[in-house]
Design a protein around this motif. Structure first.
Motif, short mmCIF file in Angstrom:
data_model
loop_
_atom_site.label_atom_id
_atom_site.label_comp_id
_atom_site.label_asym_id
_atom_site.label_seq_id
_atom_site.Cartn_x
_atom_site.Cartn_y
_atom_site.Cartn_z
N VAL A 54 -13.88 -10.21 -1.53
CA VAL A 54 -14.40 -9.52 -2.71
C VAL A 54 -13.31 -8.79 -3.49
CG1 VAL A 54 -15.05 -7.38 -1.51
CG2 VAL A 54 -16.32 -8.07 -3.54
N TRP A 55 -12.18 -8.45 -2.84
CA TRP A 55 -11.15 -7.67 -3.53
C TRP A 55 -9.86 -7.72 -2.75
CZ3 TRP A 55 -11.08 -6.02 -8.30
CH2 TRP A 55 -10.28 -4.97 -8.72
N ASN A 56 -8.73 -7.63 -3.46
CA ASN A 56 -7.40 -7.49 -2.86
C ASN A 56 -6.68 -6.36 -3.55
OD1 ASN A 56 -8.11 -10.58 -2.98
ND2 ASN A 56 -6.79 -10.33 -1.20
N GLU A 57 -6.00 -5.53 -2.78
CA GLU A 57 -5.27 -4.43 -3.39
C GLU A 57 -4.05 -4.08 -2.54
OE1 GLU A 57 -8.09 -1.28 -3.62
OE2 GLU A 57 -7.89 -0.71 -1.51
N ALA A 58 -3.08 -3.43 -3.19
CA ALA A 58 -1.86 -3.01 -2.51
C ALA A 58 -1.76 -1.49 -2.55
CB ALA A 58 -0.63 -3.62 -3.18
N ALA A 59 -1.38 -0.91 -1.41
CA ALA A 59 -1.09 0.51 -1.31
C ALA A 59 0.39 0.65 -0.98
CB ALA A 59 -1.94 1.16 -0.21
N VAL A 60 1.15 1.32 -1.85
CA VAL A 60 2.60 1.34 -1.74
C VAL A 60 3.15 2.74 -1.97
CG1 VAL A 60 2.78 -1.06 -2.51
CG2 VAL A 60 2.91 0.77 -4.17
N ASP A 61 4.38 2.96 -1.53
CA ASP A 61 5.02 4.26 -1.72
C ASP A 61 5.37 4.51 -3.18
OD1 ASP A 61 4.97 5.22 0.93
OD2 ASP A 61 6.74 4.05 1.44
#
Length: 252
Positions: free
Chosen positions: A141-148
């Protein structure tokens, strides 16, 4: 019942797959959680499996290729020209880990790292066009990135895929990305207690039920279930430490 059997537009997260430390056990875990059945597993493709929901492919599972690389879900972006996209990855400061590799008649794959060290893939469709069923229980349903450094990540992925980014109101710097109309995914800052990098979100009929299934099988809750304007959401890890999220959506 959202379905697609043609190649996804370039830049769209079009496939996810999992490198399993224990493939047989992982098959059972995700079947119990998401209602999957499996096809494939041919030796010529390294035992790689297509996970299916109601007869349509939704994800891939295969044996863990590098025992020093932890089990994880990898997001693949559609490309019309893998070689040209690889060039842009390098020019933008990324690293190519697996050069464009033809997977028989199915398509061409690439694995790369962004400048902050987060892995992602490319998929140039042949006979295998990627996700066929989506945005309904048991599917992506969704793709996301969590980054510094979200600004640096937006510069990189914008250069590679031509994304435009739009801030979410009250999203604390979180943005969606798109190449045309509708958002394709999201990108934001790192969240305490949640692994960095690209994450995969699966739709479920009940987030609380999914969390209970994960924990009863030996998995963990990384971010407890909470209600959002998009649906009830939680971040979990499977029994082997691979993180993903679940989002409650209405059944089709």
């Amino acid at each position: 019942m959202p379905m697609r059997d043609t190649p996804w537009p370039a830049g769209t997260p079009c496939w996810v797959d999992y490198g399993a430390a224990d493939l047989a056990a992982a098959k059972e875990f995700y079947a119990a959680l998401l209602g999957w059945e499996y096809t494939g597993g041919d030796e010529e493709f390294g035992g790689y499996l297509n996970a299916e929901k109601d007869g349509a492919q939704v994800a891939g599972l295969g044996p863990q290729m590098d025992p020093d690389d932890p089990p994880r879900w990898t997001t693949y972006f559609a490309t019309d020209d893998a070689a040209a996209t690889v060039t842009r990855i390098r020019e933008a400061g990324g690293t190519v880990v697996v050069e464009p590799m033809e997977v028989g008649p199915l398509g061409t794959m690439v694995v790369a790292l962004d400048p902050q060290g987060h892995p992602f893939g490319l998929w140039q469709s042949g006979e295998h066009t990627g996700v066929q069923r989506y945005n309904e229980p048991g599917s992506l349903v969704w793709n996301e990135a969590a980054v510094d450094d979200p600004d640096a990540a937006r510069a990189f992925y914008g250069a590679v895929f031509g994304f435009r980014f739009e801030a979410i109101p009250a999203g604390e710097g979180y943005t969606t990305f798109a190449t045309g109309g509708d958002p394709l995914g999201g990108l934001g800052g790192a969240v305490p207690g949640v692994p960095k990098g690209w994450s995969t979100c699966f739709a479920v009929t009940s987030t609380d039920g999914a969390v209970a299934t994960v924990t009863s099988a030996g998995g963990k809750v990384l971010l407890p279930a909470e209600d959002t304007e998009y649906g009830r959401f939680a971040v979990v890890a499977d029994p082997w430490g691979a993180s993903f999220s679940v989002m409650e959506v209405p059944a089709g």
